[in-house]
Write a protein that holds these residues in place. Structure first.
Motif, PDB file in Angstrom:
ATOM      1  N   SER A  89      95.662  78.454  66.399  1.00  0.00           N
ATOM      2  CA  SER A  89      96.913  78.838  65.755  1.00  0.00           C
ATOM      3  C   SER A  89      96.989  80.350  65.758  1.00  0.00           C
ATOM      4  O   SER A  89      95.986  81.040  65.557  1.00  0.00           O
ATOM      5  N   VAL A  90      98.189  80.881  65.988  1.00  0.00           N
ATOM      6  CA  VAL A  90      98.390  82.327  66.046  1.00  0.00           C
ATOM      7  C   VAL A  90      99.628  82.707  65.241  1.00  0.00           C
ATOM      8  O   VAL A  90     100.448  81.855  64.909  1.00  0.00           O
ATOM      9  N   LYS A  91      99.747  84.008  64.933  1.00  0.00           N
ATOM     10  CA  LYS A  91     100.931  84.566  64.285  1.00  0.00           C
ATOM     11  C   LYS A  91     101.441  85.715  65.130  1.00  0.00           C
ATOM     12  O   LYS A  91     100.652  86.450  65.745  1.00  0.00           O
ATOM     13  N   LEU A  92     102.757  85.895  65.147  1.00  0.00           N
ATOM     14  CA  LEU A  92     103.351  87.013  65.882  1.00  0.00           C
ATOM     15  C   LEU A  92     103.125  88.306  65.111  1.00  0.00           C
ATOM     16  O   LEU A  92     103.199  88.333  63.879  1.00  0.00           O
ATOM     17  N   ILE A  93     102.875  89.398  65.833  1.00  0.00           N
ATOM     18  CA  ILE A  93     102.643  90.683  65.187  1.00  0.00           C
ATOM     19  C   ILE A  93     103.864  91.598  65.291  1.00  0.00           C
ATOM     20  O   ILE A  93     103.839  92.704  64.766  1.00  0.00           O
ATOM     21  N   LYS A 122     103.065  86.408  75.590  1.00  0.00           N
ATOM     22  CA  LYS A 122     101.945  87.237  76.013  1.00  0.00           C
ATOM     23  C   LYS A 122     100.984  87.358  74.849  1.00  0.00           C
ATOM     24  O   LYS A 122     101.393  87.505  73.693  1.00  0.00           O
ATOM     25  N   ALA A 123      99.691  87.311  75.136  1.00  0.00           N
ATOM     26  CA  ALA A 123      98.665  87.354  74.095  1.00  0.00           C
ATOM     27  C   ALA A 123      98.673  88.675  73.338  1.00  0.00           C
ATOM     28  O   ALA A 123      98.217  88.735  72.201  1.00  0.00           O
ATOM     29  N   GLU A 124      99.205  89.730  73.915  1.00  0.00           N
ATOM     30  CA  GLU A 124      99.213  91.032  73.254  1.00  0.00           C
ATOM     31  C   GLU A 124     100.149  91.089  72.058  1.00  0.00           C
ATOM     32  O   GLU A 124     100.106  92.045  71.271  1.00  0.00           O
ATOM     33  N   PHE A 125     100.998  90.051  71.874  1.00  0.00           N
ATOM     34  CA  PHE A 125     101.948  90.048  70.759  1.00  0.00           C
ATOM     35  C   PHE A 125     101.563  89.056  69.664  1.00  0.00           C
ATOM     36  O   PHE A 125     102.370  88.776  68.785  1.00  0.00           O
ATOM     37  N   VAL A 126     100.357  88.517  69.710  1.00  0.00           N
ATOM     38  CA  VAL A 126      99.916  87.552  68.695  1.00  0.00           C
ATOM     39  C   VAL A 126      98.563  87.948  68.129  1.00  0.00           C
ATOM     40  O   VAL A 126      97.826  88.726  68.739  1.00  0.00           O
ATOM     41  N   LYS A 127      98.251  87.414  66.953  1.00  0.00           N
ATOM     42  CA  LYS A 127      96.916  87.550  66.393  1.00  0.00           C
ATOM     43  C   LYS A 127      96.435  86.176  65.994  1.00  0.00           C
ATOM     44  O   LYS A 127      97.217  85.324  65.574  1.00  0.00           O
ATOM     45  N   LYS A 128      95.142  85.958  66.150  1.00  0.00           N
ATOM     46  CA  LYS A 128      94.549  84.667  65.825  1.00  0.00           C
ATOM     47  C   LYS A 128      94.640  84.439  64.327  1.00  0.00           C
ATOM     48  O   LYS A 128      94.365  85.331  63.530  1.00  0.00           O
ATOM     49  N   ASP A 129      95.042  83.238  63.944  1.00  0.00           N
ATOM     50  CA  ASP A 129      95.242  82.914  62.533  1.00  0.00           C
ATOM     51  C   ASP A 129      93.994  82.328  61.928  1.00  0.00           C
ATOM     52  O   ASP A 129      93.227  81.668  62.493  1.00  0.00           O
ATOM     53  N   LEU A 148     112.358  85.802  67.519  1.00  0.00           N
ATOM     54  CA  LEU A 148     111.208  85.291  66.777  1.00  0.00           C
ATOM     55  C   LEU A 148     110.742  86.402  65.852  1.00  0.00           C
ATOM     56  O   LEU A 148     110.501  87.519  66.297  1.00  0.00           O
ATOM     57  N   LYS A 149     110.644  86.121  64.577  1.00  0.00           N
ATOM     58  CA  LYS A 149     110.318  87.134  63.579  1.00  0.00           C
ATOM     59  C   LYS A 149     108.810  87.348  63.459  1.00  0.00           C
ATOM     60  O   LYS A 149     108.015  86.440  63.696  1.00  0.00           O
ATOM     61  N   ILE A 150     108.442  88.541  63.029  1.00  0.00           N
ATOM     62  CA  ILE A 150     107.046  88.879  62.782  1.00  0.00           C
ATOM     63  C   ILE A 150     106.476  87.912  61.742  1.00  0.00           C
ATOM     64  O   ILE A 150     107.151  87.531  60.798  1.00  0.00           O
ATOM     65  N   GLY A 151     105.254  87.461  61.960  1.00  0.00           N
ATOM     66  CA  GLY A 151     104.607  86.542  61.032  1.00  0.00           C
ATOM     67  C   GLY A 151     104.854  85.081  61.325  1.00  0.00           C
ATOM     68  O   GLY A 151     104.299  84.221  60.643  1.00  0.00           O
ATOM     69  N   THR A 152     105.680  84.773  62.327  1.00  0.00           N
ATOM     70  CA  THR A 152     105.927  83.377  62.684  1.00  0.00           C
ATOM     71  C   THR A 152     104.623  82.737  63.122  1.00  0.00           C
ATOM     72  O   THR A 152     103.933  83.251  64.000  1.00  0.00           O
TER      73      THR A 152
END
Length: 117
Positions: free
Chosen positions: A61-65, A110-117, A77-81
């Protein structure tokens, strides 16, 4: 140091024995040391990492940064989605995450716009 082989997923040298498996504390990868390395493991020198350098795996699971505009739809898509159950794919254009976003459907990120949750 230790006599365990490095992690096949991220090449970390800090692996340890966890029951019958070897475990990597850096990326969480577990594998059986008695299994021969698969062709996929040997050729996957390129691991997919999020914006903070954490190794991503299919099913994470990831969240958008940051806010991302979706081409062709006018939606953002909003930040934190939060996005559950991602799937990693090989891509020539850098979009290496295939996922389903609630209310939007199937998209690639792209993986550069997400962080692992």
């Amino acid at each position: 140091m230790n006599d365990h082989p490095p992690c096949p997923a991220c090449a970390s040298e800090y692996t340890y024995q966890s029951g019958p498996l070897l475990t990597c504390p850096d990326c969480g990868h577990e594998w059986n040391p008695n299994d021969a390395p698969s062709e996929n493991d040997a050729n996957s020198a390129e691991t997919v990492k999020d914006a903070h350098g954490n190794v991503l795996q299919s099913g994470d699971s990831v969240k958008l940064i940051k806010d991302l505009k979706v081409k062709g739809s006018g939606l953002t898509l909003k930040i934190g989605t939060k996005i559950k159950n991602i799937r990693l794919v090989d891509s020539h254009d850098g979009h290496n995450i295939d996922c389903r976003v609630d209310g939007m459907g199937q998209i690639k990120l792209k993986a550069e716009f997400v962080k692992k949750d």
